[in-house]
Write a protein that holds these residues in place. Structure first.
Motif, PDB file in Angstrom:
ATOM      1  N   UNK A   1      -3.635   7.518   7.486  1.00 35.71           N
ATOM      2  CA  UNK A   1      -4.389   7.142   6.660  1.00 35.71           C
ATOM      3  C   UNK A   1      -3.971   5.422   6.273  1.00 35.71           C
ATOM      4  N   UNK A   2      -2.729   5.119   6.532  1.00 38.08           N
ATOM      5  CA  UNK A   2      -2.742   3.566   6.339  1.00 38.08           C
ATOM      6  C   UNK A   2      -1.944   2.931   7.716  1.00 38.08           C
ATOM      7  N   UNK A   3      -2.522   1.730   7.612  1.00 33.46           N
ATOM      8  CA  UNK A   3      -2.160   0.883   8.653  1.00 33.46           C
ATOM      9  C   UNK A   3      -0.848   0.377   8.445  1.00 33.46           C
ATOM     10  N   UNK A   4      -0.353  -0.052   7.503  1.00 29.60           N
ATOM     11  CA  UNK A   4       0.731  -0.720   7.128  1.00 29.60           C
ATOM     12  C   UNK A   4       2.006   0.036   7.162  1.00 29.60           C
ATOM     13  N   UNK A   5       1.783   1.247   6.491  1.00 31.66           N
ATOM     14  CA  UNK A   5       2.834   2.390   6.348  1.00 31.66           C
ATOM     15  C   UNK A   5       2.894   2.925   7.687  1.00 31.66           C
ATOM     16  N   UNK A   6       2.079   2.887   8.653  1.00 34.37           N
ATOM     17  CA  UNK A   6       2.338   3.431  10.171  1.00 34.37           C
ATOM     18  C   UNK A   6       3.184   2.477  10.700  1.00 34.37           C
ATOM     19  N   UNK A   7       2.686   1.317  10.649  1.00 34.83           N
ATOM     20  CA  UNK A   7       3.861  -0.131  11.201  1.00 34.83           C
ATOM     21  C   UNK A   7       5.214   0.302  10.751  1.00 34.83           C
TER      22      UNK A   7
ATOM     23  N   UNK B   1      17.867  -4.630  10.031  1.00 31.33           N
ATOM     24  CA  UNK B   1      16.514  -4.288  10.135  1.00 31.33           C
ATOM     25  C   UNK B   1      16.065  -3.089   9.654  1.00 31.33           C
ATOM     26  N   UNK B   2      16.801  -2.020  10.142  1.00 31.55           N
ATOM     27  CA  UNK B   2      16.433  -0.547   9.778  1.00 31.55           C
ATOM     28  C   UNK B   2      16.664  -0.405   8.274  1.00 31.55           C
ATOM     29  N   UNK B   3      17.953  -0.685   7.912  1.00 31.97           N
ATOM     30  CA  UNK B   3      18.042  -0.743   6.331  1.00 31.97           C
ATOM     31  C   UNK B   3      17.071  -1.323   5.271  1.00 31.97           C
ATOM     32  N   UNK B   4      16.290  -2.314   5.581  1.00 34.76           N
ATOM     33  CA  UNK B   4      15.019  -3.083   5.085  1.00 34.76           C
ATOM     34  C   UNK B   4      13.889  -2.166   4.966  1.00 34.76           C
ATOM     35  N   UNK B   5      13.887  -1.862   6.158  1.00 35.01           N
ATOM     36  CA  UNK B   5      12.474  -0.817   6.391  1.00 35.01           C
ATOM     37  C   UNK B   5      12.687   0.437   5.794  1.00 35.01           C
ATOM     38  N   UNK B   6      13.922   0.897   5.961  1.00 34.84           N
ATOM     39  CA  UNK B   6      13.982   2.320   5.320  1.00 34.84           C
ATOM     40  C   UNK B   6      13.883   2.018   3.701  1.00 34.84           C
ATOM     41  N   UNK B   7      14.462   0.886   3.087  1.00 36.93           N
ATOM     42  CA  UNK B   7      14.417   0.782   1.714  1.00 36.93           C
ATOM     43  C   UNK B   7      12.872   0.549   1.501  1.00 36.93           C
ATOM     44  N   UNK B   8      12.106   0.050   2.225  1.00 33.89           N
ATOM     45  CA  UNK B   8      10.745  -0.278   1.642  1.00 33.89           C
ATOM     46  C   UNK B   8       9.960   0.986   1.708  1.00 33.89           C
ATOM     47  N   UNK B   9      10.201   1.900   2.688  1.00 28.20           N
ATOM     48  CA  UNK B   9       9.596   3.120   2.975  1.00 28.20           C
ATOM     49  C   UNK B   9       9.967   4.103   1.470  1.00 28.20           C
ATOM     50  N   UNK B  10      11.214   3.948   1.155  1.00 32.05           N
ATOM     51  CA  UNK B  10      11.650   4.749   0.151  1.00 32.05           C
ATOM     52  C   UNK B  10      11.277   4.176  -1.439  1.00 32.05           C
ATOM     53  N   UNK B  11      11.225   2.953  -1.424  1.00 32.07           N
ATOM     54  CA  UNK B  11      10.557   2.442  -2.711  1.00 32.07           C
ATOM     55  C   UNK B  11       9.161   2.790  -2.655  1.00 32.07           C
ATOM     56  N   UNK B  12       8.390   2.846  -1.696  1.00 32.12           N
ATOM     57  CA  UNK B  12       6.885   3.100  -1.650  1.00 32.12           C
ATOM     58  C   UNK B  12       6.886   4.674  -2.066  1.00 32.12           C
TER      59      UNK B  12
ATOM     60  N   UNK C   1       1.641   5.258 -11.116  1.00 32.46           N
ATOM     61  CA  UNK C   1       1.081   4.705  -9.858  1.00 32.46           C
ATOM     62  C   UNK C   1      -0.493   4.789 -10.097  1.00 32.46           C
ATOM     63  N   UNK C   2      -0.984   3.456  -9.490  1.00 32.81           N
ATOM     64  CA  UNK C   2      -2.611   3.399  -9.364  1.00 32.81           C
ATOM     65  C   UNK C   2      -3.078   4.433  -8.539  1.00 32.81           C
ATOM     66  N   UNK C   3      -4.043   5.096  -8.995  1.00 31.31           N
ATOM     67  CA  UNK C   3      -4.733   6.045  -7.916  1.00 31.31           C
ATOM     68  C   UNK C   3      -5.874   5.680  -7.321  1.00 31.31           C
ATOM     69  N   UNK C   4      -6.560   4.471  -7.714  1.00 29.95           N
ATOM     70  CA  UNK C   4      -7.558   3.830  -7.193  1.00 29.95           C
ATOM     71  C   UNK C   4      -7.443   2.727  -6.188  1.00 29.95           C
ATOM     72  N   UNK C   5      -6.229   2.606  -5.792  1.00 31.09           N
ATOM     73  CA  UNK C   5      -5.703   1.544  -4.859  1.00 31.09           C
ATOM     74  C   UNK C   5      -5.642   2.259  -3.296  1.00 31.09           C
ATOM     75  N   UNK C   6      -5.905   1.238  -2.516  1.00 31.05           N
ATOM     76  CA  UNK C   6      -5.866   1.852  -1.105  1.00 31.05           C
ATOM     77  C   UNK C   6      -4.115   2.066  -0.796  1.00 31.05           C
ATOM     78  N   UNK C   7      -3.865   2.688   0.354  1.00 28.88           N
ATOM     79  CA  UNK C   7      -2.463   2.948   0.678  1.00 28.88           C
ATOM     80  C   UNK C   7      -1.841   1.509   1.354  1.00 28.88           C
ATOM     81  N   UNK C   8      -2.512   0.689   1.766  1.00 27.80           N
ATOM     82  CA  UNK C   8      -1.987  -0.482   2.278  1.00 27.80           C
ATOM     83  C   UNK C   8      -1.819  -1.467   1.159  1.00 27.80           C
ATOM     84  N   UNK C   9      -2.484  -1.409   0.037  1.00 25.64           N
ATOM     85  CA  UNK C   9      -2.732  -2.251  -1.338  1.00 25.64           C
ATOM     86  C   UNK C   9      -1.100  -2.085  -2.006  1.00 25.64           C
TER      87      UNK C   9
END
Length: 178
Positions: A29-35, A51-62, A71-79
């Motif tokens: 469903x999401x382009x940025x999350x897939x990336x 770089x791995x630690x940073x990306x893993x932390x962003x995925x975890x925070x998401x 969490x907002x329910x009306x926003x897209x995944x990329x937003x």
């Protein structure tokens, strides 16, 4: 077939429906999350640890962000991913300022490297001149004349917050209205 082999085969068959559910619906469903997830795999394979630690932390925070009750329910995944990225960038910028003020340049350099990795995922940023031009047009459209109308101008601003920092927009509005 041995007992261990039968047991592991049974576990694989039990886990398969659950794992396919998570990978097919969420990742598609999401382009940025897939990336981010693809980059995580790439960094794991190439052993690029910072770089791995940073990306893993962003995925975890998401993940924490979408599971939180506010969490907002009306926003897209990329937003929502962009929102998490911007918060992470803001944290890094604050840390850099604090480490520099505290005389810890080696820690500030680490935070700067992480900041560079995070900024790769943001869309192209608008320049200060471009922001000022759009603000001038918006001030004319809204009919703002004084600082009292700043709220109207900021409310009418429709450019994606990931493309234009709200602080720069606010400064440009103040400059245009003063």
């Amino acid at each position: 077939m041995s007992f261990v082999a039968k047991r592991s085969l049974a576990l694989v068959n039990i886990a398969r429906p659950f794992s396919s559910r998570f990978y097919t619906t969420e990742a598609a469903s999401g382009n940025l999350l897939n990336r981010l997830k693809d980059d995580r795999k790439t960094y794991m394979r190439s052993k690029q640890q910072p770089d791995l630690n940073v990306v893993k932390s962003v995925i975890s925070e998401y993940t924490y962000y979408i599971k939180s009750p506010n969490a907002p329910t009306n926003h897209s995944e990329d937003a929502m991913v962009l929102s998490v990225l911007q918060k992470s960038i803001k944290k890094r910028q604050d840390s850099i300022a604090q480490y520099t003020a505290g005389g810890r340049p080696e820690l500030a350099a680490n935070e700067q490297q992480e900041l560079v990795v995070l900024q790769r995922y943001l869309p192209e940023q608008m320049g200060a001149a471009e922001i000022e031009e759009k603000v001038r047009e918006l001030v004319e459209q809204v009919g703002a004349t004084s600082m009292k109308d700043m709220g109207k101008v900021m409310k009418a601003w429709t450019v994606d917050p990931a493309a234009a920092d709200r602080k720069l927009v606010s400064d440009a509005v103040k400059k245009a209205l003063s």
